[in-house]
Write a protein that holds these residues in place. Sequence first.
Motif, mmCIF file in Angstrom:
data_model
loop_
_atom_site.group_PDB
_atom_site.id
_atom_site.type_symbol
_atom_site.label_atom_id
_atom_site.label_comp_id
_atom_site.label_asym_id
_atom_site.label_seq_id
_atom_site.Cartn_x
_atom_site.Cartn_y
_atom_site.Cartn_z
ATOM 1 N N THR A 17 23.630 22.226 21.207
ATOM 2 C CA THR A 17 22.498 22.948 20.644
ATOM 3 C C THR A 17 22.945 24.265 20.024
ATOM 4 O OG1 THR A 17 21.070 21.998 22.346
ATOM 5 C CG2 THR A 17 20.208 23.868 21.133
ATOM 6 N N ASP A 61 18.607 23.692 17.358
ATOM 7 C CA ASP A 61 18.779 22.356 16.803
ATOM 8 C C ASP A 61 19.874 21.642 17.588
ATOM 9 O OD1 ASP A 61 18.374 20.212 15.155
ATOM 10 O OD2 ASP A 61 19.534 21.002 13.468
ATOM 11 N N LYS A 62 19.573 20.446 18.101
ATOM 12 C CA LYS A 62 20.549 19.696 18.882
ATOM 13 C C LYS A 62 21.174 18.628 17.998
ATOM 14 C CE LYS A 62 21.303 17.627 23.436
ATOM 15 N NZ LYS A 62 20.692 17.347 24.757
ATOM 16 N N ILE A 63 22.496 18.716 17.852
ATOM 17 C CA ILE A 63 23.247 17.787 17.019
ATOM 18 C C ILE A 63 24.119 16.930 17.929
ATOM 19 C CG2 ILE A 63 24.896 17.529 15.134
ATOM 20 C CD1 ILE A 63 22.258 18.804 14.308
ATOM 21 N N THR A 64 24.060 15.631 17.729
ATOM 22 C CA THR A 64 24.806 14.689 18.554
ATOM 23 C C THR A 64 25.889 14.014 17.720
ATOM 24 O OG1 THR A 64 22.842 14.267 19.878
ATOM 25 C CG2 THR A 64 24.613 12.684 20.059
ATOM 26 N N ARG A 65 27.055 13.857 18.322
ATOM 27 C CA ARG A 65 28.152 13.179 17.630
ATOM 28 C C ARG A 65 28.988 12.390 18.631
ATOM 29 N NH1 ARG A 65 33.089 16.393 17.853
ATOM 30 N NH2 ARG A 65 32.683 18.403 18.852
ATOM 31 N N LYS A 101 16.789 9.868 19.795
ATOM 32 C CA LYS A 101 16.495 10.814 18.728
ATOM 33 C C LYS A 101 15.351 11.740 19.125
ATOM 34 C CE LYS A 101 16.589 12.830 14.782
ATOM 35 N NZ LYS A 101 17.732 13.679 14.402
ATOM 36 N N HIS A 121 16.425 14.131 21.983
ATOM 37 C CA HIS A 121 17.295 15.201 21.498
ATOM 38 C C HIS A 121 16.499 16.218 20.682
ATOM 39 C CE1 HIS A 121 20.908 12.223 21.826
ATOM 40 N NE2 HIS A 121 20.562 12.742 22.982
ATOM 41 N N THR A 122 15.517 15.734 19.933
ATOM 42 C CA THR A 122 14.689 16.650 19.145
ATOM 43 C C THR A 122 13.876 17.563 20.057
ATOM 44 O OG1 THR A 122 14.523 15.071 17.304
ATOM 45 C CG2 THR A 122 12.818 16.778 17.462
ATOM 46 N N ARG A 136 16.573 13.338 10.157
ATOM 47 C CA ARG A 136 17.906 12.735 10.372
ATOM 48 C C ARG A 136 17.736 11.557 11.335
ATOM 49 N NH1 ARG A 136 19.368 18.223 10.890
ATOM 50 N NH2 ARG A 136 19.444 17.993 13.159
#
Length: 355
Positions: A134, A138-142, A243, A246-247, A327
């Motif tokens: 985060t 905004d939480k970005i996952t990879r 999704k 995470h949002t 996204r």
Amino acid sequence: MTSVQPFVFPGIGPRVVFGHGTIGQAAAEIGRLGRNKALVLSTLQQTRDADALSAKLGKLSAGVFAGATMHTPVEVTETAVEAFRASGADCVVSLGGGSTTGLGKAIATRTGADQVVVPTTYAGSEMTNILGETMNGDKITRRDPSILPETVIYDVDLTLTLPVGMTVTSGLNAIAHAAEALYAPDRNPILSMMAGESVRAFAKALPVLVANPSDRDARASALYGAWLAGASLGGASMALHHKLCHTLGGSFDTPHAETHAILLPHTVGYNATEAGDLLQPLADALGGAPGKALHRFSASLGAPTKLRDLGLTEADLDRAAEMAVARPYPNPRPFDRDSIRALLQQAWEGQEPQL
């Protein structure tokens, strides 16, 4: 006879040590990796346990960093990386739930450190190469090979005192991993078998643990289910459910396991129109249409069922729906802003899904 369709099986990642009292093997597992110093990670709440593990490691310990926090904020990771480098450690031992596991992964992907993970909840993330971080709300996952832990030590004894509420929401979080693995576009028969077995393990274990939290057999069954769920998701793609979680978690700071628990019946019910056959193992384990069965199962366990109880407003749902379609993850049933907004409203009110 049903024909077996072509598939790709990516394999199962970390070495797993499962049993009672297995935390005592942490030093041996560090040595097996050829490492010399481990920084022990935990949340602030688990500092005492981390200190005890550090003491057991003796000369193999490089100290304790007890600053792990929910949703893996990048600023916390930066502080932890500085502590890791200053300590002289060449690996980390992550003791705790998904927050601590996430911090260990974040350190590892930045430094090349090996990871030994000792889960104390049913998060399952220890079995995946997935990292969600985060930054600025905004939480970005990879995914990346450098994120995957080397060794996971499952010690059933460490879960015997897990509070009932956390037991339930953490278990439902794990079931979410299994559910998404069942209908993932890159699913395969091996992962599907594991995901189905995971749901069956939790379906049996969680009602027992609500009645008797110290039941050792049920604790072992739940931890086994968590391993299977995490491994299932580790080999498959995430979809709409993750999704949305995470949002909400990254942008609205909702608690991770509770968010999973509330949304799960609704995301599964939404996808059941397109993936009902694939979700049959879940329906069989819980009895009934998958979304409905999950909702009733959650309610019977005393799990939270309404997003509004997490402090979200209906205006928040508008924003979350917009973010979810910005996204999107691949999903068996197509979705747009309006369909997601309707799903979130249903979860906000705690309605039972139609399927």
